[in-house]
Design a protein around this motif. Structure first.
Motif, PDB file in Angstrom:
ATOM      1  N   GLY A 105       0.819  -1.196   0.000  1.00  9.36           N
ATOM      2  CA  GLY A 105       0.000   0.000   0.000  1.00  9.36           C
ATOM      3  C   GLY A 105       0.858   1.254   0.000  1.00  9.36           C
ATOM      4  N   ALA A 106       0.198   2.396  -0.136  1.00  8.11           N
ATOM      5  CA  ALA A 106       0.898   3.678  -0.205  1.00  8.11           C
ATOM      6  C   ALA A 106       1.744   3.947   1.033  1.00  8.11           C
ATOM      7  CB  ALA A 106      -0.106   4.812  -0.412  1.00  8.11           C
ATOM      8  N   ASP A 107       1.351   3.395   2.168  1.00 10.61           N
ATOM      9  CA  ASP A 107       2.133   3.607   3.391  1.00 10.61           C
ATOM     10  C   ASP A 107       3.401   2.767   3.406  1.00 10.61           C
ATOM     11  OD1 ASP A 107       0.493   1.320   3.556  1.00 10.61           O
ATOM     12  OD2 ASP A 107       0.515   1.352   5.741  1.00 10.61           O
ATOM     13  N   ARG A 108       3.444   1.658   2.654  1.00 11.66           N
ATOM     14  CA  ARG A 108       4.639   0.798   2.612  1.00 11.66           C
ATOM     15  C   ARG A 108       5.595   1.167   1.498  1.00 11.66           C
ATOM     16  NH1 ARG A 108       3.450  -5.011   1.845  1.00 11.66           N
ATOM     17  NH2 ARG A 108       5.695  -5.157   1.763  1.00 11.66           N
ATOM     18  N   VAL A 109       5.097   1.772   0.414  1.00 10.81           N
ATOM     19  CA  VAL A 109       5.950   2.157  -0.708  1.00 10.81           C
ATOM     20  C   VAL A 109       6.572   3.514  -0.403  1.00 10.81           C
ATOM     21  CG1 VAL A 109       6.003   2.794  -3.154  1.00 10.81           C
ATOM     22  CG2 VAL A 109       4.649   0.817  -2.408  1.00 10.81           C
ATOM     23  N   HIS A 110       7.909   3.542  -0.383  1.00  5.04           N
ATOM     24  CA  HIS A 110       8.649   4.778  -0.109  1.00  5.04           C
ATOM     25  C   HIS A 110       9.580   5.073  -1.279  1.00  5.04           C
ATOM     26  CE1 HIS A 110       7.217   3.937   3.909  1.00  5.04           C
ATOM     27  NE2 HIS A 110       7.630   5.124   4.302  1.00  5.04           N
ATOM     28  N   LEU A 111       9.759   6.346  -1.546  1.00  3.82           N
ATOM     29  CA  LEU A 111      10.690   6.779  -2.579  1.00  3.82           C
ATOM     30  C   LEU A 111      11.725   7.675  -1.923  1.00  3.82           C
ATOM     31  CD1 LEU A 111       7.573   6.894  -4.168  1.00  3.82           C
ATOM     32  CD2 LEU A 111       9.322   6.413  -5.851  1.00  3.82           C
ATOM     33  N   ARG A 112      12.987   7.370  -2.190  1.00  9.95           N
ATOM     34  CA  ARG A 112      14.098   8.105  -1.584  1.00  9.95           C
ATOM     35  C   ARG A 112      14.775   8.944  -2.655  1.00  9.95           C
ATOM     36  NH1 ARG A 112      17.280   8.477   2.567  1.00  9.95           N
ATOM     37  NH2 ARG A 112      16.273   6.821   3.735  1.00  9.95           N
ATOM     38  N   VAL A 113      15.046  10.199  -2.279  1.00 11.98           N
ATOM     39  CA  VAL A 113      15.889  11.085  -3.067  1.00 11.98           C
ATOM     40  C   VAL A 113      16.855  11.703  -2.076  1.00 11.98           C
ATOM     41  CG1 VAL A 113      16.011  13.131  -4.520  1.00 11.98           C
ATOM     42  CG2 VAL A 113      14.089  11.547  -4.781  1.00 11.98           C
ATOM     43  N   GLY A 114      18.124  11.344  -2.206  1.00 15.08           N
ATOM     44  CA  GLY A 114      19.129  11.812  -1.250  1.00 15.08           C
ATOM     45  C   GLY A 114      18.838  11.263   0.128  1.00 15.08           C
ATOM     46  N   GLU A 115      18.800  12.132   1.106  1.00 14.64           N
ATOM     47  CA  GLU A 115      18.557  11.718   2.492  1.00 14.64           C
ATOM     48  C   GLU A 115      17.070  11.630   2.822  1.00 14.64           C
ATOM     49  OE1 GLU A 115      21.005  10.771   4.601  1.00 14.64           O
ATOM     50  OE2 GLU A 115      22.239  10.987   2.812  1.00 14.64           O
ATOM     51  N   ARG A 116      16.228  12.059   1.903  1.00 16.31           N
ATOM     52  CA  ARG A 116      14.790  12.151   2.175  1.00 16.31           C
ATOM     53  C   ARG A 116      14.052  10.938   1.625  1.00 16.31           C
ATOM     54  NH1 ARG A 116      11.079  17.291   0.469  1.00 16.31           N
ATOM     55  NH2 ARG A 116       9.419  16.889   1.954  1.00 16.31           N
ATOM     56  N   SER A 117      13.319  10.265   2.495  1.00 18.52           N
ATOM     57  CA  SER A 117      12.498   9.120   2.108  1.00 18.52           C
ATOM     58  C   SER A 117      11.054   9.411   2.476  1.00 18.52           C
ATOM     59  CB  SER A 117      12.976   7.848   2.807  1.00 18.52           C
ATOM     60  OG  SER A 117      12.165   6.757   2.443  1.00 18.52           O
ATOM     61  N   LEU A 118      10.179   9.338   1.473  1.00 17.74           N
ATOM     62  CA  LEU A 118       8.765   9.652   1.683  1.00 17.74           C
ATOM     63  C   LEU A 118       7.902   8.493   1.215  1.00 17.74           C
ATOM     64  CD1 LEU A 118       8.841  13.249   0.145  1.00 17.74           C
ATOM     65  CD2 LEU A 118       8.907  12.659   2.580  1.00 17.74           C
ATOM     66  N   ASN A 119       6.766   8.289   1.912  1.00 15.60           N
ATOM     67  CA  ASN A 119       5.870   7.266   1.398  1.00 15.60           C
ATOM     68  C   ASN A 119       5.223   7.790   0.112  1.00 15.60           C
ATOM     69  OD1 ASN A 119       3.344   8.595   1.926  1.00 15.60           O
ATOM     70  ND2 ASN A 119       3.268   7.745   3.976  1.00 15.60           N
ATOM     71  N   TYR A 120       4.541   6.910  -0.589  1.00 10.96           N
ATOM     72  CA  TYR A 120       3.981   7.213  -1.905  1.00 10.96           C
ATOM     73  C   TYR A 120       3.189   8.525  -1.924  1.00 10.96           C
ATOM     74  CZ  TYR A 120       1.027   6.533  -6.045  1.00 10.96           C
ATOM     75  OH  TYR A 120       0.358   6.688  -7.226  1.00 10.96           O
ATOM     76  N   THR A 121       2.259   8.669  -1.001  1.00 11.86           N
ATOM     77  CA  THR A 121       1.410   9.866  -0.960  1.00 11.86           C
ATOM     78  C   THR A 121       2.234  11.110  -0.663  1.00 11.86           C
ATOM     79  OG1 THR A 121      -0.437   8.489  -0.238  1.00 11.86           O
ATOM     80  CG2 THR A 121      -0.661  10.868   0.080  1.00 11.86           C
ATOM     81  N   GLU A 122       3.143  11.019   0.295  1.00 13.16           N
ATOM     82  CA  GLU A 122       4.004  12.157   0.628  1.00 13.16           C
ATOM     83  C   GLU A 122       4.894  12.533  -0.550  1.00 13.16           C
ATOM     84  OE1 GLU A 122       4.594  11.156   5.388  1.00 13.16           O
ATOM     85  OE2 GLU A 122       5.957  10.281   3.909  1.00 13.16           O
ATOM     86  N   PHE A 123       5.392  11.523  -1.265  1.00 15.38           N
ATOM     87  CA  PHE A 123       6.230  11.775  -2.437  1.00 15.38           C
ATOM     88  C   PHE A 123       5.440  12.535  -3.496  1.00 15.38           C
ATOM     89  CE2 PHE A 123       7.811  10.499  -6.656  1.00 15.38           C
ATOM     90  CZ  PHE A 123       9.121  10.950  -6.567  1.00 15.38           C
ATOM     91  N   GLN A 124       4.220  12.086  -3.768  1.00 17.60           N
ATOM     92  CA  GLN A 124       3.389  12.787  -4.751  1.00 17.60           C
ATOM     93  C   GLN A 124       3.203  14.252  -4.348  1.00 17.60           C
ATOM     94  OE1 GLN A 124      -0.013   9.920  -4.951  1.00 17.60           O
ATOM     95  NE2 GLN A 124       0.136  10.470  -7.100  1.00 17.60           N
ATOM     96  N   ARG A 125       2.888  14.460  -3.095  1.00 14.38           N
ATOM     97  CA  ARG A 125       2.670  15.823  -2.602  1.00 14.38           C
ATOM     98  C   ARG A 125       3.952  16.642  -2.723  1.00 14.38           C
ATOM     99  NH1 ARG A 125       0.913  14.643   2.437  1.00 14.38           N
ATOM    100  NH2 ARG A 125      -1.062  14.032   1.515  1.00 14.38           N
ATOM    101  N   ALA A 126       5.095  16.055  -2.364  1.00 15.73           N
ATOM    102  CA  ALA A 126       6.370  16.769  -2.376  1.00 15.73           C
ATOM    103  C   ALA A 126       6.797  17.192  -3.775  1.00 15.73           C
ATOM    104  CB  ALA A 126       7.460  15.908  -1.737  1.00 15.73           C
ATOM    105  N   ILE A 127       6.477  16.389  -4.782  1.00 10.66           N
ATOM    106  CA  ILE A 127       6.866  16.752  -6.144  1.00 10.66           C
ATOM    107  C   ILE A 127       5.779  17.570  -6.852  1.00 10.66           C
ATOM    108  CG2 ILE A 127       8.449  14.803  -6.387  1.00 10.66           C
ATOM    109  CD1 ILE A 127       6.326  13.503  -8.265  1.00 10.66           C
ATOM    110  N   GLY A 128       4.691  17.853  -6.135  1.00 14.50           N
ATOM    111  CA  GLY A 128       3.630  18.661  -6.723  1.00 14.50           C
ATOM    112  C   GLY A 128       2.741  17.898  -7.688  1.00 14.50           C
ATOM    113  N   ASP A 129       2.660  16.595  -7.502  1.00 12.96           N
ATOM    114  CA  ASP A 129       1.830  15.762  -8.357  1.00 12.96           C
ATOM    115  C   ASP A 129       0.377  15.944  -7.934  1.00 12.96           C
ATOM    116  OD1 ASP A 129       0.491  13.725  -9.746  1.00 12.96           O
ATOM    117  OD2 ASP A 129       2.158  12.319  -9.542  1.00 12.96           O
TER     118      ASP A 129
END
Length: 173
Positions: free
Chosen positions: A104-128
């Motif tokens: 689920g979205a809470d288990r899928v994380h995307l890392r860029v550098g030192e920052r790791s965000l779950n799926y939903t947080e990643f979408q929000r962070a990149i402005g998706d």
């Protein structure tokens, strides 16, 4: 008698599982998840660094090994590789994130550098603007800075013709 048949079936499933993902013709950068089973963390850092060095964009594909819709899209790409690969190769590094439907979205994380965000947080962070539950397959077109280049359609049946795929690669909405 049944034991050899069960073993053969298990080997066939494992072989199909190993083939799951984007076709080799696209020279995908395969990113396997780290941190299993609690989380599936995909580190985009090396792909973004390479994109910067090569002056390319990222075509990030999040597929699931056990997703029928993912297999359909991958089969489309394979069947049209002769026509599509040159367009992908000209501007994109293809990144293949291999997940599973149970994640689920809470288990899928995307890392860029030192920052790791779950799926939903990643979408929000990149402005998706597609902030929604996790759907397979998901595609992001990212610049070498990690920002989305356009809002992508979600779900199945999208950009599954050569003209539609080319419009996406050309960033036409």
């Amino acid at each position: 008698m049944w034991r050899p048949l069960m073993l053969a079936a298990a080997v066939a499933v494992a072989a199909a599982d190993a083939r799951a993902g984007l076709p080799a013709a696209y020279a995908p950068i395969v990113v396997e998840a780290q941190g299993r089973p609690a989380r599936l963390e995909f580190d985009l850092t090396p792909a973004l660094e390479r994109a910067k060095r090569e002056g390319k964009r990222l075509y990030v594909y999040l597929g699931a090994r056990d997703c029928a819709f993912c297999r359909k899209y991958e089969a489309f790409l394979a069947a049209n590789a002769a026509e599509l690969v040159p367009h992908f190769a000209a501007d994109y590094l293809v990144v293949d994130l291999r997940s599973e439907l149970a994640a689920g979205a809470d288990r899928v994380h995307l890392r860029v550098g030192e920052r790791s965000l779950n799926y939903t947080e990643f979408q929000r962070a990149i402005g998706d603007a597609r902030e929604r539950r996790l759907m397979y397959p998901t595609v992001w077109l990212l610049g070498a800075d990690g920002k989305p280049l356009m809002q992508m359609p979600g779900g199945t049946g999208t950009f599954e013709t050569v003209p539609e795929q080319l419009e996406i690669l050309r960033l036409e909405q």
